[in-house]
Design an enzyme around this catalytic site. Structure first.
Site, PDB file in Angstrom:
ATOM      1  N   TYR A 108       5.005   3.314  -0.796  1.00  0.00           N
ATOM      2  CA  TYR A 108       3.637   3.553  -0.327  1.00  0.00           C
ATOM      3  C   TYR A 108       3.710   4.191   1.051  1.00  0.00           C
ATOM      4  CZ  TYR A 108      -1.051   2.644   1.417  1.00  0.00           C
ATOM      5  OH  TYR A 108      -2.308   2.793   1.947  1.00  0.00           O
ATOM      6  N   GLU A 198      -3.262   9.262   1.858  1.00  0.00           N
ATOM      7  CA  GLU A 198      -2.481   8.195   1.242  1.00  0.00           C
ATOM      8  C   GLU A 198      -1.639   8.782   0.113  1.00  0.00           C
ATOM      9  OE1 GLU A 198      -4.002   3.951   0.022  1.00  0.00           O
ATOM     10  OE2 GLU A 198      -4.258   5.289  -1.678  1.00  0.00           O
TER      11      GLU A 198
END
Ligand code: GDP
Ligand code: MN
Length: 389
Positions: A108, A198
Site C-alpha cells: 500500500y 493512493e
C-alpha cells in the site's frame, strides 16, 4: 474532484510510475477489442468513483477475449454496491480491460494532505499489508502502516523514500525502483494539485517488478483552474446531479440528507445556519452559499436547485445585506419565487442595510414568505413549517 482508475493510471504513466497496459471500454465489443489488443489474460474492472470494487464483484479476471466480453457484459450496467457507494450502489458505465499480472505481494502506498495541527503538510503512508483489507489493517494493526511527512518548505528528500521502504521487505533493486516511484508520486501530487494519491495494491509481481495495480487520485477543486487537462477528465455521470447544476451556476452547494433547504450568502453564515437548524431540532437538506452577489439570477438558480431535491419541505433564506442592500435581495427573492412558481414555505431572515424596507416588501408580496428577525428564531420557524410543506 475525483477521476476514474483508467485516467489515474494514465497520469501515473506520464510520471514514470509503472502501471499495467489497458484500455477503457463502454460496450462488450469495445472490451473485446481491448482484450485482443493485449494478447493474453486480462482483468476487467468496473470504473466508478468508489473503492471496494473487488469485494463487490466489480473486478473479474478473464483468460481470453471471450471471457473478457462475458465479464464486461456482467459488469457494464450493473448497480455496483461497495462499502463506499452506500446501499443504492453506483451504475457502471465503463470498464477497464487491462493485462493481468501474476502477483506475489500487495503493498500500500499513498500521499495525502494532513491538516492536523503540528503537521499541516503532505504525508506519505506505506504498508507491507496492502490490498483489499487495508481499512481493516488501519483499524486493528496501525503499526503496520508507516508514515512520513514532507514539509512543503523543505521538500521531498530521498531519505524519506528509504524510511518508507525499510519495512516493506524489498530487495536492493526494488528499493531503488520504489524510491523512484515515491519521488515521482510526490512530483505528481504537487504539480497537479492533488488532495489524495493512493496506489493499492502496489504489487510486487512474480518476476519481482513493482506495478500499480489500482490507483485513486483526487484533486483540490480550488487548484483546477490551472489544470484544464485535469478538468477534462471530469465525469458528470459520477457526480451528484444537483451539485453539477450548482457548479454550472457558480453556487456553492453540498447535498445533505435533511429536509430544511438553506440559502445563505457566505460560507461561515451558511455553516452557522446549518448548526441553528440542527439546534432547533431539524435537519438541513444542504449547504448552499450563493456568494457575495446574491443577484436575482443567482437566487433563482439556487431556488431551482433547492426545489429539485424532493426531500426539501421548507426553505430557510438567511442573507446579510452589507454592500448588497436588503431591499435588492427582497426584490430578487420575490422575482425568483414568482418565476419558478415556488410552492414551498420560505422563512427569510434578512439583516443589514435597508432591512426594514426589505422585510416590508416580502410581507406585502402575497407570497409564502415568513419573515424572521433573529437567526435562531428563523431556524425554529423553518423547522415548524417542515410539517406543513
Ligand atoms: P478495489 O477493490 O476497488 O480497490 O479494486 P482493485 O483494483 O484494488 O482490485 C481488487 C483486487 O483485485 C486487488 O487487490 C488485487 O488483489 C486483485 N487484482 C486486480 N488486478 C489484478 C491482476 O492483474 N492480477 C491479480 N492477480 N490480481 C489482481
Ligand atoms: Mn484497490
Amino acid at each position: 474532484m475525483k477521476i476514474h482508475e483508467y485516467q489515474a493510471k494514465q497520469l501515473l504513466r506520464e510520471y514514470g510510475i509503472p502501471a499495467p497496459r489497458g484500455r477503457a471500454a463502454s460496450t462488450p465489443d469495445e472490451a473485446r477489442e481491448a482484450a485482443e489488443a493485449l494478447h493474453g489474460k486480462t482483468v476487467v474492472k468496473a470504473q466508478i468513483h468508489a473503492g471496494g470494487r473487488g469485494k463487490g464483484g466489480g473486478v473479474k479476471p478473464a483468460a481470453s477475449p471471450d471471457e473478457a466480453v462475458a465479464a464486461a457484459r456482467a459488469i457494464l450496467g450493473m448497480q455496483l454496491v461497495t462499502h463506499q457507494t452506500g446501499p443504492e450502489g453506483k451504475k457502471v458505465r465503463k470498464v477497464l480491460v487491462e493485462e493481468a499480472s501474476a502477483v506475489r505481494k500487495e503493498l500500500y502506498l499513498s500521499l495525502v494532505v494532513d491538516r492536523s495541527r503540528g503537521k499541516e503538510c503532505v504525508v506519505f503512508m506505506a504498508s507491507e499489508a496492502g490490498g483489499m483489507d487495508i481499512e481493516q489493517v488501519a483499524a486493528t494493526a496501525p503499526e503496520k502502516i508507516v508514515q512520513c511527512a514532507v514539509h512543503p518548505a523543505v521538500g521531498f528528500s530521498p531519505f524519506q523514500a528509504r524510511k518508507l521502504s525499510a519495512s516493506l521487505g524489498l530487495d536492493a533493486e526494488q528499493r531503488k525502483v520504489f524510491a523512484e516511484i515515491v519521488r515521482n508520486l510526490y512530483r505528481l501530487f504537487l504539480e497537479k494539485d492533488c488532495s489524495l494519491v493512493e496506489i493499492n495494491p502496489l504489487a510486487i509481481t512474480k518476476e519481482g517488478r513493482l506495478l500499480a495495480l489500482d490507483t485513486k487520485i483526487n484533486f483540490d477543486d480550488d487548484g483546477l483552474y490551472r489544470h484544464p487537462e485535469i478538468r477534462e477528465l471530469r465525469d458528470p455521470d459520477e457526480e451528484e446531479p444537483l451539485e453539477v447544476a450548482a457548479k454550472n451556476a457558480a453556487v456553492n452547494y453540498i447535498k445533505l440528507d435533511g429536509n430544511v433547504g438553506c440559502m445563505v450568502n457566505g460560507a461561515g453564515l451558511a455553516m452557522t445556519t446549518m448548526d441553528m437548524i440542527q439546534m432547533a431540532g431539524g435537519e438541513p437538506a444542504n449547504f448552499l452559499d450563493v456568494g457575495g452577489g446574491a443577484s436575482a439570477e443567482q437566487i433563482e438558480k439556487a431556488f431551482r436547485i433547492l426545489t429539485s431535491d424532493p426531500n426539501v419541505k421548507c426553505i430557510l433564506v438567511n442573507i446579510f445585506g452589507g454592500i448588497l442592500r436588503c431591499d435588492r435581495v427582497s426584490a430578487g427573492l420575490i422575482q425568483a419565487a414568482k418565476n419558478i412558481e415556488m410552492r414551498l414555505p420560505m422563512v427569510v431572515r434578512l439583516q443589514g442595510t435597508n432591512v426594514e424596507e426589505g422585510r416590508r416588501m416580502l410581507q406585502e408580496s402575497g407570497l409564502r414568505f415568513t419573515v424572521a428577525d433573529g437567526l435562531y428564531e428563523a431556524a425554529e420557524k423553518a423547522v415548524a413549517l417542515v410539517g406543513l410543506g
